[in-house]
Each structure stands twice: as C-alpha cells, then as structure tokens.
Design an enzyme around this catalytic site. Structure first.
Site, PDB file in Angstrom:
ATOM      1  N   THR A 169      92.838  34.355  17.641  1.00 39.49           N
ATOM      2  CA  THR A 169      91.516  34.139  18.238  1.00 39.49           C
ATOM      3  C   THR A 169      90.680  33.208  17.379  1.00 39.49           C
ATOM      4  OG1 THR A 169      89.513  35.219  19.096  1.00 39.49           O
ATOM      5  CG2 THR A 169      90.429  36.139  17.094  1.00 39.49           C
ATOM      6  N   ASP A 183      92.919  38.899  25.867  1.00 37.80           N
ATOM      7  CA  ASP A 183      92.057  38.202  26.814  1.00 37.80           C
ATOM      8  C   ASP A 183      91.230  39.281  27.496  1.00 37.80           C
ATOM      9  OD1 ASP A 183      90.997  35.904  27.880  1.00 37.80           O
ATOM     10  OD2 ASP A 183      92.381  35.838  29.562  1.00 37.80           O
TER      11      ASP A 183
HETATM   12  P1  ITT Z   1      89.281  33.688  22.258  1.00 34.71           P
HETATM   13  O1  ITT Z   1      89.884  33.211  23.558  1.00 34.71           O
HETATM   14  O2  ITT Z   1      89.295  32.662  21.157  1.00 34.71           O
HETATM   15  O3  ITT Z   1      89.881  34.999  21.791  1.00 34.71           O
HETATM   16  P2  ITT Z   1      86.808  34.022  23.804  1.00 34.71           P
HETATM   17  O4  ITT Z   1      85.399  34.232  23.333  1.00 34.71           O
HETATM   18  O5  ITT Z   1      87.110  32.879  24.697  1.00 34.71           O
HETATM   19  O6  ITT Z   1      87.731  34.028  22.490  1.00 34.71           O
HETATM   20  P3  ITT Z   1      87.776  35.830  25.951  1.00 34.71           P
HETATM   21  O7  ITT Z   1      88.392  34.689  26.643  1.00 34.71           O
HETATM   22  O8  ITT Z   1      88.584  37.046  25.762  1.00 34.71           O
HETATM   23  O9  ITT Z   1      87.242  35.374  24.477  1.00 34.71           O
HETATM   24  O10 ITT Z   1      86.436  36.290  26.588  1.00 34.71           O
HETATM   25  C1  ITT Z   1      86.071  35.992  27.901  1.00 34.71           C
HETATM   26  C2  ITT Z   1      84.586  36.114  28.053  1.00 34.71           C
HETATM   27  O11 ITT Z   1      84.213  37.480  28.000  1.00 34.71           O
HETATM   28  C3  ITT Z   1      83.748  35.379  27.007  1.00 34.71           C
HETATM   29  O12 ITT Z   1      82.620  34.849  27.667  1.00 34.71           O
HETATM   30  C4  ITT Z   1      83.317  36.466  26.055  1.00 34.71           C
HETATM   31  O13 ITT Z   1      82.059  36.186  25.484  1.00 34.71           O
HETATM   32  C5  ITT Z   1      83.246  37.673  26.982  1.00 34.71           C
HETATM   33  N1  ITT Z   1      83.607  38.897  26.255  1.00 34.71           N
HETATM   34  C6  ITT Z   1      84.821  39.211  25.723  1.00 34.71           C
HETATM   35  N2  ITT Z   1      84.767  40.399  25.099  1.00 34.71           N
HETATM   36  C7  ITT Z   1      83.483  40.847  25.237  1.00 34.71           C
HETATM   37  C8  ITT Z   1      82.771  41.995  24.781  1.00 34.71           C
HETATM   38  O14 ITT Z   1      83.360  42.941  24.063  1.00 34.71           O
HETATM   39  N3  ITT Z   1      81.486  42.108  25.098  1.00 34.71           N
HETATM   40  C9  ITT Z   1      80.856  41.172  25.823  1.00 34.71           C
HETATM   41  N4  ITT Z   1      81.426  40.047  26.259  1.00 34.71           N
HETATM   42  C10 ITT Z   1      82.739  39.886  25.977  1.00 34.71           C
END
Ligand code: ITT
Length: 198
Positions: free
Chosen positions: A7, A68
C-alpha cells in the site's frame, strides 16, 4: 516474520501495523523504495486486492499482502463500492478543486440528500501471497451514512460513516476503537490467525 503490505496509504499501514503486533515486521512500499502506482484496474475488490498483491510479490519475491476497500451504500445499489477512491472523479467530475477525500464525501452527501435509508457497509478484501500461494480474507463493518461530517481522526469516508452500535462517526473514534470494530480489522484478524498458525 517480515511481511510486505502493498500500500501507499500511510494511514492503512499504521492501522494494520498496530493490529499485527510485534511478531511481524511490517514493511510498506516506501521501505522498499517502490514508488510507482500499483495497477488496480478491475471491477471487484477481490480482483484488485489480488492484482496488487501479485504485482508486489512478483516485483520483490517477498511474502506480502494487499487490501482493497469499498464503501457500499444500500440506497445507491452498492455504489461507490470498488470505485470509492475516485468516486467524485467518475463521470463529470464533482468538486475537482477539492482533495479527493473531501470531494468524495461531498458527492456522497449530495447523492444521499433526502434519502431515508442510510445503511451502508465498508468491505475490505485482503489478498495474502505466501510462498507463491494466495489466500483471501474479507471483513465487513455495517453502519449508516451520517447527514453531515463530524470528527477529524481516520481518513477517507470516516467523517460520514457511523458504525452499528455507535452514535459517533469513525472519525470521532480513537484509532484503537476503530481498530477493534472496523472492516479492515475484521479482515486482518483472519489474516493474523493464518499467519500465526505458520
Ligand atoms: P492503496 O490502494 O494504496 O492501498 P487507497 O487509499 O487507494 O490505498 P483503497 O483503494 O482501499 O485505498 O480505498 C478506497 C477508498 O475507500 C479510498 O477513497 C479510501 O480513502 C476509502 N477508505 C478505505 N478504507 C477506509 C476506511 O477505513 N475509512 C474510510 N475510508 C476508507
């Protein structure tokens, strides 16, 4: 045991680092000087988690995992779901001048305007690649989309998501409380159980 978390999101690294405990040395992509964007171009959380984990495994040869996460809103037929990260940029961009997280929140509140059914869930899928074999784990946290934002902790959609059993948003909680009940914590519990049995 050393393990790589695929990540770029430092919030996630911190969250999972504190969940894994001291038996594991968790390395992020920055620790390995991997700076390129990792592809995640599928239409499901499962495929994206898998794609990210295999990419890093092939790139580094190290045991690793990727997650994800999507926010699935009942009244929006599961949107933004797998598109949560770029929600406000889909179609004609809403709030292009804002930080993505802020734009996403504003767009979701707009879409939910006037909707009585506010149920939603965060869903996390983790893909673990251990010695060339893949394992997947899912974690879900149910709750509601609040009517306005509150709190400054956490990240992403946390200020507008209130988990079941609580009157406050994830962004109003200490990390230690969010870590007990979150989607990611639930998926990580399963991951840790697997790793501890190794
Ligand atoms: P990586 O792909 O580098 O891991 P990312 O921030 O893109 O990081 P995701 O694709 O998993 O992470 O996240 C998808 C969206 O959901 C993104 O807008 C995040 O901010 C949000 N998100 C993920 N986990 C969350 C949480 O625990 N609380 C609130 N929002 C979250």
């Amino acid at each position: 045991m050393e393990i790589v978390f695929a990540t770029n999101n430092l919030h996630k690294l911190e969250e999972i680092g504190s969940l894994l405990g001291e038996k594991f040395q968790l390395l992020g992509l920055k620790d390995l000087n991997i700076e390129e964007e990792i592809p995640e171009d599928h239409d499901t959380l499962e495929e994206n988690a898998s794609q990210k984990a295999w990419y890093i495994y092939k790139r580094t040869g190290r045991n690793c995992f990727a997650d994800d996460t999507g926010l699935e809103v009942e009244a929006l037929n599961g949107a933004p779901g797998v598109y949560s990260a770029r929600y406000s940029r889909i179609g004609s961009p809403t709030f292009p001048e804002m930080e993505p997280a802020e734009g996403n929140i504003r767009k979701l509140l707009l879409e939910m305007d006037g909707k009585e059914d506010r149920r939603a869930r965060f869903r996390t899928v983790i893909s673990l690649i251990l010695n060339g074999k893949e394992y997947q784990f899912e974690g879900i946290a149910g709750g509601v989309i609040t009517r306005s934002r509150s709190g400054a902790e956490g990240f992403g959609y946390d200020p507008i998501f209130s988990p079941d059993g609580y009157e406050i948003s994830f962004a109003e909680m200490d990390l230690s409380l969010k870590n007990k009940i979150s989607h990611r914590a639930r998926a990580v519990d399963k991951l840790v159980e697997m790793l501890k049995g190794m």
